[in-house]
Design a protein around this motif. Structure first.
Motif, PDB file in Angstrom:
ATOM      1  N   GLU A 323       0.843  -1.022   0.131  1.00 43.54           N
ATOM      2  CA  GLU A 323       0.089   0.053  -0.012  1.00 43.54           C
ATOM      3  C   GLU A 323       1.015   1.357   0.053  1.00 43.54           C
ATOM      4  OE1 GLU A 323       0.725  -2.130   2.334  1.00 43.54           O
ATOM      5  OE2 GLU A 323       0.535  -1.308   4.294  1.00 43.54           O
ATOM      6  N   VAL A 324       2.123   0.959   0.014  1.00 43.22           N
ATOM      7  CA  VAL A 324       3.101   2.315  -0.036  1.00 43.22           C
ATOM      8  C   VAL A 324       3.035   3.137  -1.227  1.00 43.22           C
ATOM      9  CG1 VAL A 324       5.589   2.912  -0.203  1.00 43.22           C
ATOM     10  CG2 VAL A 324       4.760   1.698   1.835  1.00 43.22           C
ATOM     11  N   GLY A 325       2.917   4.307  -1.144  1.00 46.58           N
ATOM     12  CA  GLY A 325       3.125   5.337  -2.122  1.00 46.58           C
ATOM     13  C   GLY A 325       4.483   5.755  -2.198  1.00 46.58           C
ATOM     14  N   LEU A 326       4.931   5.616  -3.442  1.00 42.27           N
ATOM     15  CA  LEU A 326       6.534   5.704  -3.496  1.00 42.27           C
ATOM     16  C   LEU A 326       6.773   7.074  -4.267  1.00 42.27           C
ATOM     17  CD1 LEU A 326       8.999   4.023  -2.843  1.00 42.27           C
ATOM     18  CD2 LEU A 326       9.099   3.139  -5.159  1.00 42.27           C
ATOM     19  N   THR A 327       7.955   8.008  -3.788  1.00 37.99           N
ATOM     20  CA  THR A 327       8.281   9.267  -4.487  1.00 37.99           C
ATOM     21  C   THR A 327       9.583   9.162  -4.529  1.00 37.99           C
ATOM     22  OG1 THR A 327       7.826  10.413  -2.470  1.00 37.99           O
ATOM     23  CG2 THR A 327       5.998  10.554  -3.859  1.00 37.99           C
ATOM     24  N   THR A 328      10.049  10.188  -5.447  1.00 36.45           N
ATOM     25  CA  THR A 328      11.389  10.136  -5.778  1.00 36.45           C
ATOM     26  C   THR A 328      12.046  11.641  -5.979  1.00 36.45           C
ATOM     27  OG1 THR A 328      13.207   9.051  -6.672  1.00 36.45           O
ATOM     28  CG2 THR A 328      11.637   9.672  -8.037  1.00 36.45           C
ATOM     29  N   ASP A 329      13.117  11.722  -6.016  1.00 37.36           N
ATOM     30  CA  ASP A 329      13.657  13.152  -6.695  1.00 37.36           C
ATOM     31  C   ASP A 329      14.821  12.661  -7.798  1.00 37.36           C
ATOM     32  OD1 ASP A 329      12.664  14.395  -4.585  1.00 37.36           O
ATOM     33  OD2 ASP A 329      14.727  14.726  -3.464  1.00 37.36           O
ATOM     34  N   ILE A 330      14.789  13.251  -8.903  1.00 38.94           N
ATOM     35  CA  ILE A 330      15.709  12.862 -10.094  1.00 38.94           C
ATOM     36  C   ILE A 330      16.525  13.886 -10.533  1.00 38.94           C
ATOM     37  CG2 ILE A 330      15.661  11.940 -12.438  1.00 38.94           C
ATOM     38  CD1 ILE A 330      13.199  10.411 -11.676  1.00 38.94           C
ATOM     39  N   ILE A 331      17.828  13.816 -10.835  1.00 39.03           N
ATOM     40  CA  ILE A 331      18.475  14.903 -11.346  1.00 39.03           C
ATOM     41  C   ILE A 331      18.898  14.616 -12.691  1.00 39.03           C
ATOM     42  CG2 ILE A 331      20.666  16.347 -11.439  1.00 39.03           C
ATOM     43  CD1 ILE A 331      20.766  15.976  -8.428  1.00 39.03           C
ATOM     44  N   VAL A 332      18.463  15.556 -13.736  1.00 36.08           N
ATOM     45  CA  VAL A 332      18.950  15.653 -15.399  1.00 36.08           C
ATOM     46  C   VAL A 332      19.938  16.408 -15.597  1.00 36.08           C
ATOM     47  CG1 VAL A 332      17.826  15.661 -17.570  1.00 36.08           C
ATOM     48  CG2 VAL A 332      16.380  15.211 -15.713  1.00 36.08           C
ATOM     49  N   GLY A 333      20.982  15.632 -16.430  1.00 31.72           N
ATOM     50  CA  GLY A 333      22.012  16.668 -16.715  1.00 31.72           C
ATOM     51  C   GLY A 333      23.100  16.436 -15.830  1.00 31.72           C
ATOM     52  N   ALA A 352       9.604   1.344 -11.369  1.00 32.05           N
ATOM     53  CA  ALA A 352       9.514   1.656 -10.068  1.00 32.05           C
ATOM     54  C   ALA A 352       8.032   1.988  -9.439  1.00 32.05           C
ATOM     55  CB  ALA A 352      10.471   2.856  -9.623  1.00 32.05           C
ATOM     56  N   GLY A 353       7.017   2.262 -10.254  1.00 33.85           N
ATOM     57  CA  GLY A 353       5.820   2.780 -10.135  1.00 33.85           C
ATOM     58  C   GLY A 353       5.691   3.963  -9.035  1.00 33.85           C
ATOM     59  N   TYR A 354       6.448   4.931  -9.391  1.00 34.38           N
ATOM     60  CA  TYR A 354       6.303   5.971  -8.363  1.00 34.38           C
ATOM     61  C   TYR A 354       4.859   6.716  -8.617  1.00 34.38           C
ATOM     62  CZ  TYR A 354      11.300   6.183  -8.515  1.00 34.38           C
ATOM     63  OH  TYR A 354      12.772   5.687  -8.531  1.00 34.38           O
ATOM     64  N   GLN A 355       4.467   7.384  -7.450  1.00 33.62           N
ATOM     65  CA  GLN A 355       3.189   8.216  -7.491  1.00 33.62           C
ATOM     66  C   GLN A 355       3.585   9.538  -7.822  1.00 33.62           C
ATOM     67  OE1 GLN A 355       0.968   7.376  -3.598  1.00 33.62           O
ATOM     68  NE2 GLN A 355       1.811   9.123  -2.990  1.00 33.62           N
ATOM     69  N   ALA A 356       4.709   9.856  -7.553  1.00 39.31           N
ATOM     70  CA  ALA A 356       5.034  11.447  -7.991  1.00 39.31           C
ATOM     71  C   ALA A 356       6.551  11.357  -7.948  1.00 39.31           C
ATOM     72  CB  ALA A 356       4.473  12.108  -6.994  1.00 39.31           C
ATOM     73  N   ALA A 357       7.210  12.364  -8.804  1.00 44.25           N
ATOM     74  CA  ALA A 357       8.596  12.588  -8.841  1.00 44.25           C
ATOM     75  C   ALA A 357       8.991  14.055  -8.843  1.00 44.25           C
ATOM     76  CB  ALA A 357       9.378  11.535  -9.882  1.00 44.25           C
TER      77      ALA A 357
END
Ligand code: SAH
Ligand code: SF4
Ligand code: F3S
Length: 465
Positions: A323-333, A352-357
């Motif tokens: 039931e966990v909502g997974l979110t993340t940070d991503i750096i481009v470049g 990964a099934g992120y709910q938001a990034a």
């Protein structure tokens, strides 16, 4: 203890200074704090606010205050630009109100060059202090308010805790709680270890005591704060870990929800996953910063995990905590990122099934190792990758967010919906927002809501209790 007593004396003296000022200007002394950056800064601002309220000042929502503080962030270049933009505006406020005190604190003030720039070019700034000596705020404020000095006081190292500062919360039913300060990870792009110093954990007893006091004061939800909460306890002599701390916090009677920010993927333990599983108070939201999906780039970032180990951690989380909502940070470049590396990032996003990034363009921070890397990526290439990444994130995020449609879930009501009359907005355990019919009296209450319709990244609902 000595220091905290000394600061209390300054608080007492400041009460008189503010009282006199009120008489002189014939109205309350108003303050405003503009906070930039992360939850650490938000919590620090609540502590500054606690002092200002205690000495008799009144908070106002706008920057035309008598005491105006900027709590700054320096994690990316645009965070710095934001401050200088604000300063251009408030200079005019000071012309209309010569009594106005303008102060700057926070992470950017831990950088010598920025402090020098303020000192020389922004003469209307009266007070500068950093993150390491924020606990000295009463003393520094007194020097400006009562002794008419211009005060520039920063420290290279943390030499005191801020636990004695009374906090004034922005939201009465929610609070951040620092469990540790600083960071030892030195990701090669990141300025935080340089401006926040070395990692230092607070004693678990102090944390639990703070949580208990918050609950007595009406708090329903706490967020445990640290740059890498998984390494909580290192350096303490009693074997405490983040997992054991979480259990102790969950045991606080009357507390309804516990969140934490940020865990580092390199050392999210099985023990932690099991503790989350056993404790329904721990919110089903894990923010697990990816930064890049390419093992080569991750190594150059000094993240100390690979694409494969990250994905297997994500699989474990989904398996053990579906039931966990997974979110993340991503750096481009990031310097040296090729199209192939970027494809790895896209692949992780699609698996990964992120709910938001949260997606960031790499920003060169002088003083960090990556700023010296020679293979910086051209702007147009970065912009193109960013567009493709955002499109993919949106496509997968709405899929992840849809899955609870039709369920009845507990919601902590946060505010009256500013866009839709007769509606309130609350947050699910997995951090998604829900809008549903209700009124002001529900704010701060935990209610059951049917998630009638998913709108991709939020729900429309209806009360069910
Ligand atoms: N301690 C947290 C992150 C703190 S900074 C962690 O390890 O995840 C918050 C986010 O800002 C980071 O996750 C990263 O994505 C972003 N960030 C940090 N430095 C950056 C830089 N130089 N350029 C672009 N984004 C950056
Ligand atoms: Fe920065 Fe890395 Fe520390 Fe996070 S873990 S604050 S990204 S150095
Ligand atoms: Fe910014 Fe400092 Fe947080 S640099 S992200 S406010 S720790």
């Amino acid at each position: 203890m000595e220091e905290s007593k000394k600061q209390s004396l300054f608080v007492a003296q400041l009460k008189d200074t503010i009282e006199e000022k009120k008489k002189r200007i014939g109205r309350p002394v108003r303050y405003h704090i503009t906070t930039m950056g992360c939850q650490m800064n938000a919590r620090d601002s609540e502590k500054l606010s606690g002092i200002l309220a205690e000495i008799g000042c009144e908070e106002i929502p706008t920057e035309d205050a008598d005491i105006l503080l900027f709590n700054t962030c320096t994690v990316r270049e645009n965070a710095n630009e934001k401050l200088y933009g604000h300063l251009g505006i408030v200079k005019h406020f000071k012309k209309l109100n010569p009594d106005m005190l303008i102060g700057i604190c926070g992470c950017m003030m831990q950088e010598k060059d920025e402090v020098l720039r303020i000192q020389k070019k922004y003469r209307f700034v009266d007070l500068v202090f950093g993150t390491h000596n924020i606990w000295k705020f009463p003393e520094l404020l007194y020097a400006v308010e009562a002794e008419n000095q211009r005060v520039i006081d920063t420290a290279e190292e943390r030499n005191g805790f801020r636990d004695h500062m009374p906090a004034r919360r922005k939201i009465w039913f929610k609070s951040g709680v620092n469990i540790m300060y600083g960071c030892n990870n030195f990701c090669t792009y990141c300025i935080v270890p340089y401006v926040r110093g070395r990692e230092q954990s607070r004693a678990a007893e102090d944390i639990v005591r703070e949580v208990k006091a918050l609950v007595e004061d009406g708090v329903k939800e706490v967020m445990l704060l640290g740059q890498n909460v998984n390494s909580y306890g290192k350096g303490l002599s009693n074997g405490e870990t983040f997992a054991s701390l979480l259990e102790r916090v969950c045991a606080v009677e009357g507390l309804e929800r516990v969140r934490f920010m940020t865990p580092h993927p390199k050392d999210l333990s099985d023990e932690l996953i099991q503790v989350i599983k056993r404790n329904p108070k721990i919110c089903r939201h894990i923010h697990l910063p990816l930064q890049s999906g390419s093992s080569k780039i991750l190594q150059r970032m000094n993240r100390r995990y690979t694409k494969e180990s990250y994905l297997s951690l994500v699989d474990k989380i989904h398996r053990e905590l579906p039931e966990v909502g997974l979110t993340t940070d991503i750096i481009v470049g990031f310097p040296g990122e090729t199209e192939e590396d970027f494809q790895d990032t896209l692949e992780v996003v699609s698996r990964a099934g992120y709910q938001a990034a949260f997606t960031f363009i790499y920003s060169k921070r002088s003083g960090t190792p990556a700023a010296e890397f020679e293979d910086q990526v051209p702007e147009d290439v970065v912009a193109d990758r960013m567009q493709r990444l955002i499109a993919l994130v949106q496509q997968f995020a709405s899929k992840a967010a849809d899955r609870d449609e039709g369920k009845v879930e507990p919601v902590l009501v946060e505010e009256v919906n500013p866009q839709r009359a007769g509606y309130v907005t609350g947050r699910l355990s997995n951090n998604l927002m829900v809008h549903f019919p209700g009124d002001e009296s529900l704010i701060g209450q935990m209610v059951l809501v049917l998630l009638k319709e998913s709108k991709g990244f939020y729900y429309m609902g209806e009360r069910r209790d």
